[in-house]
Design a protein around this motif. Structure first.
Motif, PDB file in Angstrom:
ATOM      1  N   GLN A  85      -6.812   8.382   2.361  1.00 40.89           N
ATOM      2  CA  GLN A  85      -6.191   7.187   2.935  1.00 40.89           C
ATOM      3  C   GLN A  85      -4.952   6.770   2.133  1.00 40.89           C
ATOM      4  O   GLN A  85      -3.935   6.381   2.717  1.00 40.89           O
ATOM      5  CB  GLN A  85      -7.197   6.037   2.958  1.00 40.89           C
ATOM      6  N   LEU A  86      -5.037   6.865   0.821  1.00 43.67           N
ATOM      7  CA  LEU A  86      -3.904   6.501  -0.025  1.00 43.67           C
ATOM      8  C   LEU A  86      -2.750   7.482   0.143  1.00 43.67           C
ATOM      9  O   LEU A  86      -1.576   7.096   0.158  1.00 43.67           O
ATOM     10  CB  LEU A  86      -4.344   6.440  -1.489  1.00 43.67           C
ATOM     11  N   ARG A  87      -3.068   8.733   0.286  1.00 44.90           N
ATOM     12  CA  ARG A  87      -2.021   9.745   0.466  1.00 44.90           C
ATOM     13  C   ARG A  87      -1.347   9.618   1.831  1.00 44.90           C
ATOM     14  O   ARG A  87      -0.167   9.932   1.971  1.00 44.90           O
ATOM     15  CB  ARG A  87      -2.608  11.136   0.271  1.00 44.90           C
ATOM     16  N   ALA A  91       1.059   7.449  -1.212  1.00 47.30           N
ATOM     17  CA  ALA A  91       0.756   7.282  -2.634  1.00 47.30           C
ATOM     18  C   ALA A  91       0.448   8.619  -3.300  1.00 47.30           C
ATOM     19  O   ALA A  91      -0.116   9.527  -2.682  1.00 47.30           O
ATOM     20  CB  ALA A  91      -0.428   6.334  -2.811  1.00 47.30           C
ATOM     21  N   ILE A  93      -1.667  10.379  -6.408  1.00 46.28           N
ATOM     22  CA  ILE A  93      -2.920  10.082  -7.086  1.00 46.28           C
ATOM     23  C   ILE A  93      -3.152  11.062  -8.225  1.00 46.28           C
ATOM     24  O   ILE A  93      -2.867  12.255  -8.100  1.00 46.28           O
ATOM     25  CB  ILE A  93      -4.116  10.181  -6.105  1.00 46.28           C
ATOM     26  N   ILE A 118      -2.407   5.506  -9.560  1.00 47.19           N
ATOM     27  CA  ILE A 118      -1.932   5.380  -8.179  1.00 47.19           C
ATOM     28  C   ILE A 118      -0.466   4.982  -8.251  1.00 47.19           C
ATOM     29  O   ILE A 118      -0.120   3.995  -8.895  1.00 47.19           O
ATOM     30  CB  ILE A 118      -2.721   4.320  -7.380  1.00 47.19           C
ATOM     31  N   THR A 129      -1.765  -0.873   0.720  1.00 48.74           N
ATOM     32  CA  THR A 129      -2.326  -0.144  -0.413  1.00 48.74           C
ATOM     33  C   THR A 129      -3.191  -1.052  -1.273  1.00 48.74           C
ATOM     34  O   THR A 129      -4.289  -0.670  -1.704  1.00 48.74           O
ATOM     35  CB  THR A 129      -1.193   0.462  -1.264  1.00 48.74           C
ATOM     36  N   LEU A 132      -6.486  -1.581   0.364  1.00 48.29           N
ATOM     37  CA  LEU A 132      -7.377  -0.443   0.149  1.00 48.29           C
ATOM     38  C   LEU A 132      -7.997  -0.493  -1.243  1.00 48.29           C
ATOM     39  O   LEU A 132      -9.184  -0.218  -1.426  1.00 48.29           O
ATOM     40  CB  LEU A 132      -6.619   0.877   0.328  1.00 48.29           C
ATOM     41  N   ILE A 133      -7.174  -0.838  -2.223  1.00 52.75           N
ATOM     42  CA  ILE A 133      -7.657  -0.926  -3.607  1.00 52.75           C
ATOM     43  C   ILE A 133      -8.750  -1.982  -3.729  1.00 52.75           C
ATOM     44  O   ILE A 133      -9.810  -1.739  -4.323  1.00 52.75           O
ATOM     45  CB  ILE A 133      -6.482  -1.246  -4.555  1.00 52.75           C
TER      46      ILE A 133
END
Length: 239
Positions: A85-87, A91, A93, A118, A129, A132-133
């Motif tokens: 999801q972050l990518r 982002a 990682i 991140i 983002t 999500l964190i």
């Protein structure tokens, strides 16, 4: 032949048999003395946190190995989903592992690999983002470096970063945040680097925050040097 005492238990001054309640009590007892705000060292504080996490997992692993493995596999799957999801939002990682866990748990330690960095740059997904964190804070207890430079970000979302108590580096440069965001700094006892350049925070306020963090770092470095000298003296006496 008995097994050698794990490094994490030695750092917590615990002897077998190990119990989860004893681990928690030992951590709370030592945390007060090594906390950077109480004159302790950032290095020692982070090492204690590592030992606490490793010791808890070691006790669980030794108590019910099958259940521990099943739990960690589920956690690893959820972490992989979060990374994806972050990518998707752009982002980058980085993953790290605990040397203490590697020595204590062997091959199973890979199940405890955690997100340590991140980085998101010039993105409109800054607030997304942070969301999500905050929503997956239990998977980000080892996050040490967060960079959101040039991202679309507001004060309300920055406040949600309080859950990242292990952060040592935070970059919020070139965002639209104001001094209303600065309350979060107190939530990061190990923070040694903060970038607020080209934000809506005036230069005088930025200067005061930077100076406070610099004083904390200097105090931590001085404590580290004192500990190193003390250890060297002990080694010389043993020869």
């Amino acid at each position: 032949m008995s097994q050698p005492r794990p490094d994490c238990m030695a750092l917590l001054d615990l002897l077998p048999p190990y119990a989860l309640e004893d681990v928690k009590q030992a951590y709370l007892t030592k945390a007060h003395s090594v906390h950077p705000d109480h004159g302790g060292s950032t290095t020692d504080f982070l090492a204690l946190q590592d030992a606490y996490v490793a010791a808890k997992e070691y006790v669980k692993y030794r108590g019910d190995r099958r259940h521990w493995i099943a739990t960690m596999v589920e956690r690893s799957i959820r972490q992989d989903q979060l990374i994806e999801q972050l990518r998707v939002v752009g982002a980058e990682i980085s993953i790290s592992s605990s040397p203490s866990l590697e020595r204590s748990l062997g091959d199973f330690a890979t199940l405890m690999e955690s997100i340590s960095v991140i980085s998101l740059v010039n993105s409109k997904a800054g607030n997304q983002t942070v969301h999500l964190i905050a929503e997956h804070k239990e998977l980000l207890q080892s996050l040490e470096h967060l960079s959101l430079t040039g991202c679309l970000l507001d004060d309300a979302h920055v406040q949600r970063l309080r859950v990242l108590t292990r952060l040592t580096r935070l970059d919020l440069s070139r965002t639209a945040i104001t001094k209303d965001s600065l309350g979060i700094v107190r939530s990061f006892p190990a923070l040694i680097e903060l970038n607020l350049r080209r934000t809506r925070i005036d230069w005088w306020t930025r200067r005061k925050v930077y100076r406070a963090i610099r004083r904390r770092k200097l105090k931590s470095d001085r404590r580290d040097r004192q500990i190193q000298v003390f250890r060297e003296m002990i080694q010389l006496r043993k020869r």
